[in-house]
Scaffold this motif. Structure first.
Motif, PDB file in Angstrom:
ATOM      1  N   THR A  75       0.833  -1.202   0.000  1.00  0.00           N
ATOM      2  CA  THR A  75       0.000   0.000   0.000  1.00  0.00           C
ATOM      3  C   THR A  75       0.867   1.251   0.000  1.00  0.00           C
ATOM      4  N   GLU A  76       1.950   1.228   0.750  1.00  0.00           N
ATOM      5  CA  GLU A  76       2.875   2.363   0.760  1.00  0.00           C
ATOM      6  C   GLU A  76       3.408   2.634  -0.636  1.00  0.00           C
ATOM      7  N   THR A  77       3.764   1.569  -1.354  1.00  0.00           N
ATOM      8  CA  THR A  77       4.280   1.725  -2.708  1.00  0.00           C
ATOM      9  C   THR A  77       3.227   2.324  -3.619  1.00  0.00           C
ATOM     10  N   PHE A  78       1.999   1.840  -3.514  1.00  0.00           N
ATOM     11  CA  PHE A  78       0.922   2.364  -4.356  1.00  0.00           C
ATOM     12  C   PHE A  78       0.690   3.845  -4.074  1.00  0.00           C
ATOM     13  N   VAL A  79       0.618   4.208  -2.816  1.00  0.00           N
ATOM     14  CA  VAL A  79       0.376   5.606  -2.441  1.00  0.00           C
ATOM     15  C   VAL A  79       1.539   6.488  -2.893  1.00  0.00           C
ATOM     16  N   THR A  80       2.774   5.982  -2.778  1.00  0.00           N
ATOM     17  CA  THR A  80       3.953   6.741  -3.202  1.00  0.00           C
ATOM     18  C   THR A  80       3.866   7.115  -4.678  1.00  0.00           C
ATOM     19  N   HIS A  81       3.374   6.191  -5.496  1.00  0.00           N
ATOM     20  CA  HIS A  81       3.323   6.416  -6.944  1.00  0.00           C
ATOM     21  C   HIS A  81       1.950   6.842  -7.440  1.00  0.00           C
ATOM     22  N   ARG A  82       1.033   7.092  -6.547  1.00  0.00           N
ATOM     23  CA  ARG A  82      -0.347   7.348  -6.955  1.00  0.00           C
ATOM     24  C   ARG A  82      -0.466   8.555  -7.894  1.00  0.00           C
ATOM     25  N   ASN A  83       0.202   9.655  -7.571  1.00  0.00           N
ATOM     26  CA  ASN A  83       0.095  10.850  -8.424  1.00  0.00           C
ATOM     27  C   ASN A  83       0.652  10.588  -9.823  1.00  0.00           C
TER      28      ASN A  83
ATOM     29  N   ASP B  87       6.443  -9.596  -3.028  1.00  0.00           N
ATOM     30  CA  ASP B  87       7.863  -9.938  -2.909  1.00  0.00           C
ATOM     31  C   ASP B  87       8.471 -10.412  -4.227  1.00  0.00           C
ATOM     32  N   THR B  88       7.635 -10.770  -5.196  1.00  0.00           N
ATOM     33  CA  THR B  88       8.166 -11.259  -6.474  1.00  0.00           C
ATOM     34  C   THR B  88       8.352 -10.138  -7.493  1.00  0.00           C
ATOM     35  N   VAL B  89       7.938  -8.910  -7.152  1.00  0.00           N
ATOM     36  CA  VAL B  89       8.019  -7.783  -8.082  1.00  0.00           C
ATOM     37  C   VAL B  89       9.313  -7.011  -7.822  1.00  0.00           C
ATOM     38  N   ARG B  90      10.204  -6.980  -8.797  1.00  0.00           N
ATOM     39  CA  ARG B  90      11.481  -6.285  -8.624  1.00  0.00           C
ATOM     40  C   ARG B  90      11.343  -4.776  -8.810  1.00  0.00           C
ATOM     41  N   GLU B  91      10.728  -4.365  -9.919  1.00  0.00           N
ATOM     42  CA  GLU B  91      10.566  -2.935 -10.210  1.00  0.00           C
ATOM     43  C   GLU B  91       9.118  -2.537  -9.946  1.00  0.00           C
ATOM     44  N   LYS B  92       8.869  -2.074  -8.724  1.00  0.00           N
ATOM     45  CA  LYS B  92       7.486  -1.789  -8.318  1.00  0.00           C
ATOM     46  C   LYS B  92       6.849  -0.697  -9.164  1.00  0.00           C
ATOM     47  N   ARG B  93       7.582   0.383  -9.390  1.00  0.00           N
ATOM     48  CA  ARG B  93       7.043   1.514 -10.164  1.00  0.00           C
ATOM     49  C   ARG B  93       6.687   1.069 -11.580  1.00  0.00           C
TER      50      ARG B  93
END
Length: 308
Positions: free
Chosen positions: A25-33, A66-72
């Motif tokens: 969720t932190e990753t999603f919110v970080t890239h949300r904009n 955990d299997t996703v290397r490049e989240k963005r």
């Protein structure tokens, strides 16, 4: 049930403090904009972009984080695919749209104007140019030219080979270059022209107004069949000047930052009547975009963050 899946009942991006404990969720919110901007530039509709983000979140919540290397990159890929699906549906809806279709305007934050490339990419003029691209061309152009995403990543997002993506990017770039304004006008320059334009309209100074607009100026008004608007483009300085001279006496014009550039918000009483954006080329106003459809005006009541 997965804890992340249990938290998807709310609107994506409007998540509670508890959600921030979850790395996904932190990753999603970080890239949300960023994700919203990708979807908005592909669709020209904030409402549809929000729906795409909701769909992106639902799919992201089911991924083994955990299997996703490049989240963005992974999030951009999901967003692009969802936006492409919706873009094809939107094109069908636009075929039956009443009168000219204009993008949904956004009241943007002041920092957007400082990034000239970002401001240009979300401007009304650019979004209308992007409308002339095929769906895949639009996706490739946005991802490459605006967000500088690698060809390999774009290829995965649009299900094409990297070689094909390079060819599509070249074709889309040439298409956009042939249709965009010859010069990039900064928000500061636009602000000066806008102030003079506003004064001429408010004082009814038709001579000054005609001096500011190009002989072949085009006015597009989007009423969506809901409110009164011209059903075809209004072309020519005299005709556009005539329309501007007939504004309701009770209309109040206020400058605002819309889609990265200064624009005017026209109010009648306590409601927004119109958002008016300008296209400036070689010192003259060559285009006016008037969004009157009330279904498209909710995003000028509060600022929307866009980023790249």
């Amino acid at each position: 049930m997965d804890k992340r899946s249990d938290r998807t009942t709310g609107t994506a991006g409007h998540l509670t403090r508890e959600d921030s404990v979850d790395p996904a969720t932190e990753t999603f919110v970080t890239h949300r904009n960023l994700l919203f901007t990708v979807a908005y530039e592909m669709l020209g509709s904030a409402a549809d972009a929000e729906d795409v983000l909701q769909e992106t979140w639902l799919r992201w919540a089911d991924v083994d984080f955990d299997t996703v290397r490049e989240k963005r990159a992974y999030l951009v890929r999901i967003t692009t695919r969802q936006a492409l699906t919706r873009l094809r549906t939107l094109r069908q809806r636009k075929e039956s749209y009443v009168g000219p279709w204009l993008p949904e305007p956004l009241l943007t934050t002041p920092d957007v104007a400082e990034d000239i490339e970002l401001a240009d990419s979300v401007s009304m003029a650019m979004l209308l140019v992007l409308e002339t691209l095929a769906p895949t061309e639009r996706a490739v152009f946005v991802l490459r030219e605006v967000f500088d995403i690698d060809y390999d990543e774009i290829a995965e997002a649009v299900d094409k080979s990297p070689v094909a993506v390079r060819q599509i990017a070249h074709r889309a770039r040439a298409h956009v270059a042939a249709r965009r304004p010859r010069e990039t006008v900064s928000p500061a320059e636009t602000r000066g022209v806008l102030a003079a334009f506003q004064q001429a309209v408010e004082t009814g100074d038709l001579r000054r107004l005609l001096d500011m607009i190009a002989p072949d100026i085009v006015l597009l008004t989007d009423g969506g069949g809901i409110v009164q608007a011209a059903l075809a483009p209004v072309v020519g300085a005299d005709r556009v000047g005539h329309v501007l001279g007939r504004l309701d006496a009770g209309v109040v014009l206020r400058p605002a930052q819309v889609n990265g550039y200064p624009a005017l918000i026209l109010r009648l009483g306590d409601r927004i009547d119109t958002v008016l954006a300008l296209l400036i080329d070689e010192g003259l106003i060559t285009g006016l975009y008037a969004v009157r459809n009330p279904e498209k005006l909710s995003r000028v009541d509060h600022e929307t963050a866009v980023s790249r």
